[in-house]
Design a protein around this motif. Structure first.
Motif, PDB file in Angstrom:
ATOM      1  N   VAL A 137       4.824 -56.574  11.875  1.00 41.96           N
ATOM      2  CA  VAL A 137       4.261 -56.171  13.167  1.00 41.96           C
ATOM      3  C   VAL A 137       4.671 -57.167  14.250  1.00 41.96           C
ATOM      4  O   VAL A 137       5.020 -56.774  15.377  1.00 41.96           O
ATOM      5  CB  VAL A 137       2.730 -56.058  13.070  1.00 41.96           C
ATOM      6  N   ALA A 138       4.649 -58.453  13.914  1.00 43.92           N
ATOM      7  CA  ALA A 138       5.019 -59.474  14.894  1.00 43.92           C
ATOM      8  C   ALA A 138       6.464 -59.308  15.348  1.00 43.92           C
ATOM      9  O   ALA A 138       6.772 -59.426  16.546  1.00 43.92           O
ATOM     10  CB  ALA A 138       4.813 -60.864  14.297  1.00 43.92           C
ATOM     11  N   ALA A 149      -1.556 -59.885  19.743  1.00 37.51           N
ATOM     12  CA  ALA A 149      -1.430 -59.002  20.903  1.00 37.51           C
ATOM     13  C   ALA A 149      -1.917 -59.689  22.175  1.00 37.51           C
ATOM     14  O   ALA A 149      -1.331 -59.515  23.253  1.00 37.51           O
ATOM     15  CB  ALA A 149      -2.214 -57.712  20.666  1.00 37.51           C
ATOM     16  N   LEU A 150      -2.976 -60.492  22.067  1.00 34.05           N
ATOM     17  CA  LEU A 150      -3.501 -61.183  23.240  1.00 34.05           C
ATOM     18  C   LEU A 150      -2.547 -62.240  23.767  1.00 34.05           C
ATOM     19  O   LEU A 150      -2.570 -62.578  24.951  1.00 34.05           O
ATOM     20  CB  LEU A 150      -4.852 -61.831  22.904  1.00 34.05           C
ATOM     21  N   ALA A 151      -1.689 -62.754  22.877  1.00 39.19           N
ATOM     22  CA  ALA A 151      -0.775 -63.828  23.279  1.00 39.19           C
ATOM     23  C   ALA A 151       0.513 -63.312  23.917  1.00 39.19           C
ATOM     24  O   ALA A 151       1.305 -64.111  24.419  1.00 39.19           O
ATOM     25  CB  ALA A 151      -0.429 -64.691  22.059  1.00 39.19           C
ATOM     26  N   LEU A 152       0.728 -62.008  23.910  1.00 40.10           N
ATOM     27  CA  LEU A 152       1.982 -61.457  24.435  1.00 40.10           C
ATOM     28  C   LEU A 152       1.828 -61.097  25.918  1.00 40.10           C
ATOM     29  O   LEU A 152       0.714 -60.848  26.393  1.00 40.10           O
ATOM     30  CB  LEU A 152       2.391 -60.235  23.613  1.00 40.10           C
ATOM     31  N   ALA A 196       7.769 -58.415  19.018  1.00 39.67           N
ATOM     32  CA  ALA A 196       8.739 -59.298  19.678  1.00 39.67           C
ATOM     33  C   ALA A 196       9.909 -58.492  20.229  1.00 39.67           C
ATOM     34  O   ALA A 196      10.387 -58.733  21.348  1.00 39.67           O
ATOM     35  CB  ALA A 196       9.231 -60.351  18.692  1.00 39.67           C
ATOM     36  N   ASN A 197      10.370 -57.496  19.477  1.00 41.05           N
ATOM     37  CA  ASN A 197      11.441 -56.623  19.973  1.00 41.05           C
ATOM     38  C   ASN A 197      10.982 -55.874  21.223  1.00 41.05           C
ATOM     39  O   ASN A 197      11.753 -55.688  22.169  1.00 41.05           O
ATOM     40  CB  ASN A 197      11.848 -55.619  18.891  1.00 41.05           C
ATOM     41  N   THR A 198       9.724 -55.431  21.200  1.00 32.75           N
ATOM     42  CA  THR A 198       9.194 -54.699  22.353  1.00 32.75           C
ATOM     43  C   THR A 198       9.219 -55.565  23.613  1.00 32.75           C
ATOM     44  O   THR A 198       9.664 -55.120  24.680  1.00 32.75           O
ATOM     45  CB  THR A 198       7.764 -54.230  22.056  1.00 32.75           C
ATOM     46  N   THR A 199       8.730 -56.788  23.503  1.00 33.22           N
ATOM     47  CA  THR A 199       8.642 -57.644  24.685  1.00 33.22           C
ATOM     48  C   THR A 199      10.007 -58.145  25.154  1.00 33.22           C
ATOM     49  O   THR A 199      10.200 -58.412  26.339  1.00 33.22           O
ATOM     50  CB  THR A 199       7.723 -58.840  24.402  1.00 33.22           C
ATOM     51  N   ARG A 200      10.964 -58.275  24.230  1.00 26.97           N
ATOM     52  CA  ARG A 200      12.265 -58.841  24.603  1.00 26.97           C
ATOM     53  C   ARG A 200      13.259 -57.792  25.087  1.00 26.97           C
ATOM     54  O   ARG A 200      14.084 -58.060  25.959  1.00 26.97           O
ATOM     55  CB  ARG A 200      12.881 -59.561  23.402  1.00 26.97           C
ATOM     56  N   GLY A 210      -7.656 -59.171  12.548  1.00 28.58           N
ATOM     57  CA  GLY A 210      -7.856 -60.224  13.529  1.00 28.58           C
ATOM     58  C   GLY A 210      -6.573 -60.907  13.938  1.00 28.58           C
ATOM     59  O   GLY A 210      -6.386 -61.272  15.112  1.00 28.58           O
ATOM     60  N   ALA A 211      -5.646 -61.102  12.976  1.00 28.09           N
ATOM     61  CA  ALA A 211      -4.390 -61.777  13.298  1.00 28.09           C
ATOM     62  C   ALA A 211      -3.548 -60.949  14.259  1.00 28.09           C
ATOM     63  O   ALA A 211      -2.940 -61.481  15.197  1.00 28.09           O
ATOM     64  CB  ALA A 211      -3.611 -62.060  12.013  1.00 28.09           C
ATOM     65  N   VAL A 212      -3.500 -59.637  14.048  1.00 26.04           N
ATOM     66  CA  VAL A 212      -2.716 -58.778  14.942  1.00 26.04           C
ATOM     67  C   VAL A 212      -3.345 -58.747  16.328  1.00 26.04           C
ATOM     68  O   VAL A 212      -2.643 -58.760  17.354  1.00 26.04           O
ATOM     69  CB  VAL A 212      -2.594 -57.360  14.350  1.00 26.04           C
ATOM     70  N   ARG A 213      -4.670 -58.733  16.397  1.00 27.51           N
ATOM     71  CA  ARG A 213      -5.333 -58.746  17.702  1.00 27.51           C
ATOM     72  C   ARG A 213      -5.046 -60.051  18.434  1.00 27.51           C
ATOM     73  O   ARG A 213      -4.808 -60.059  19.650  1.00 27.51           O
ATOM     74  CB  ARG A 213      -6.834 -58.541  17.533  1.00 27.51           C
ATOM     75  N   ALA A 214      -5.088 -61.166  17.701  1.00 25.15           N
ATOM     76  CA  ALA A 214      -4.773 -62.453  18.328  1.00 25.15           C
ATOM     77  C   ALA A 214      -3.331 -62.486  18.806  1.00 25.15           C
ATOM     78  O   ALA A 214      -3.033 -63.003  19.892  1.00 25.15           O
ATOM     79  CB  ALA A 214      -5.032 -63.582  17.334  1.00 25.15           C
TER      80      ALA A 214
END
Length: 428
Positions: free
Chosen positions: A335-336, A306-309, A340-344, A300-304
């Motif tokens: 994972v976070a 992912a939704l915030a990115l 973060a590296n992916t989005t940045r 659930g934490a990883v899904r949450a």
């Protein structure tokens, strides 16, 4: 496995067999040089320089064998001891270090058997597909051109053109067997190399102690840095707001009788300050251990997260339950950081997170369709992921060719899950 996969793997293994023959033959001159320079060790100064030099060549050849074995799925760790301080090539300290390292003698013991096994398997890897190819392409052509007597496979000699063309199915079968079996022969060679090139039990314990020493130091440094961050955030954030809150309430107390309207205004400001201080504390706690992780588990934490990115992220999980809290926290933050590296840095349009359990290991894979070219030495947070995982004996591997895609695979030892299951499952 897709048919294209086994053909590709087989052809790659056949090419590896072609390369393995000259590499294996190189073992013999290295062995002769090693013995010769070892004998020259009785000559003061000369052997102390030459033998360590040749040993470096032998170790480079052994390291190449280890890398080739890794390509066949057989991991062979480097067993060499760390060089002593102030050890200089040609000096007694360096010479004694090379001479007393058990891995030096295991490398030497491997050279000749490794050459025999490498050449033998390399010839087999090449000969079987080539013989099959001969049956498919050459024999019918030769008979068609009237070359006369010949034989192939189970038919010796050919008496008719029909006999000649029976080489086609035989050749196709032998070629298929050769290509399909080449990766297994390569793996056999890698397993043979591991017998002598892998660390002994004592060497493994020594390497383990060295690794744990480095890991412990990294973990202590990371914890110290995290404590400094928390202290700084408290000092610059919540603490400042709470001090301001106290001063505002004190002023309101003084004004409550003389200026009730001004006191109400100050109390309103105090309420806003308390709300901001609470938000700071929640943000700080979220950085230590996110509440959603405690409530909903890793899934659930990883899904949450992912939704915030800002980019679409697909999450697929196959977790049988909840992990131990420290492992779960380390997995979440790893994972976070990867996301973060992916989005940045990746300029990706989409990303994917996969979590699964292999029985003894939690595997986390983060992939994206970005530009690729990620490098742990580039300061993009990948070193931080490695340090975080290393504290739990975990590992990280990276595949990021220029142009992409980038795939970060993280593994954490995790023997069991608690029976409590996470609220969400499946794909997202």
């Amino acid at each position: 496995m897709d048919s294209r996969d086994w053909i590709r793997d087989g052809l790659r293994a056949v090419l590896g067999g072609l390369i393995a023959i000259p590499l294996a033959a190189l073992n013999l001159p290295l062995f002769v040089l090693s013995v010769a320079t070892l004998i020259l060790g009785v000559v003061p100064g000369l052997g102390m320089v030459l033998f360590p030099l040749v040993t470096q060549l032998v170790r480079a050849r052994a390291d190449l064998a280890r890398r080739i074995a890794a390509g066949s799925g057989v991991a062979i760790a480097r067993p060499y001891r760390t060089a002593p301080e102030r050890a200089v090539l040609g000096g007694w300290r360096h010479y004694r270090w090379v001479l007393t390292d058990p891995a030096t003698w295991r490398d030497l013991a491997w050279l000749v058997p490794g050459a025999v096994a490498g050449v033998t398997l390399g010839v087999l890897i090449l000969a079987i597909p080539l013989y099959g190819l001969e049956g498919v392409l050459l024999i019918p052509l030769w008979i068609w051109l009237g070359t006369g007597w010949y034989g192939y496979g189970a038919i010796w000699p050919f008496s008719t053109v029909g006999d000649a063309f029976l080489s086609l199915p035989q050749g196709a079968l032998i070629l298929s067997i050769g290509v399909a079996g080449a990766p297994y022969l390569r793996r056999c060679g890698a397993l043979f190399d591991r017998l002598l090139l892998a660390p002994t039990r004592n060497a493994e314990l020594r390497l383990r102690v060295s690794q744990l020493t480095v890991t412990r130091a990294d973990t202590v440094d990371a914890q110290a840095a995290e404590l400094r961050r928390i202290e700084r955030d408290l000092h610059d954030g919540a603490q400042v707001r709470l001090v301001s809150l106290g001063m505002t309430i004190g002023l309101a107390e003084e004004m409550v009788e003389a200026d009730p309207a001004g006191a109400r205004k100050l109390l309103a400001e105090a309420r806003e300050t308390s709300t901001a201080a609470l938000a700071d504390l929640r943000h700080l706690v979220r950085g230590i251990h996110p509440p959603v992780l405690a409530e909903r588990g890793l899934d659930g934490a990883v899904r949450a997260l992912a939704l915030a990115l800002p980019i679409p992220i697909t999450v697929e999980t196959a977790l049988p339950g909840r992990l131990d809290t420290p492992v779960e926290s380390a997995a979440y933050f790893a994972v976070a950081e990867a996301l973060a590296n992916t989005t940045r840095h990746s300029f990706a349009r989409t990303a994917r997170v996969e979590l699964w359990h292999t029985g003894s290991t939690l595997v986390m894979q983060v992939s994206d369709d970005g530009l690729g070219g990620a490098d742990p030495a580039g300061g993009t947070g990948l070193r931080g992921i490695e340090r975080r995982l290393a504290a739990f004996d975990g590992t990280m591997s990276l595949s990021s060719p220029p142009g992409g895609p980038t795939v970060v695979t993280m593994e954490l030892p995790c023997a069991s899950f608690s029976p409590k299951t996470t609220p969400s499952s499946g794909t997202g």
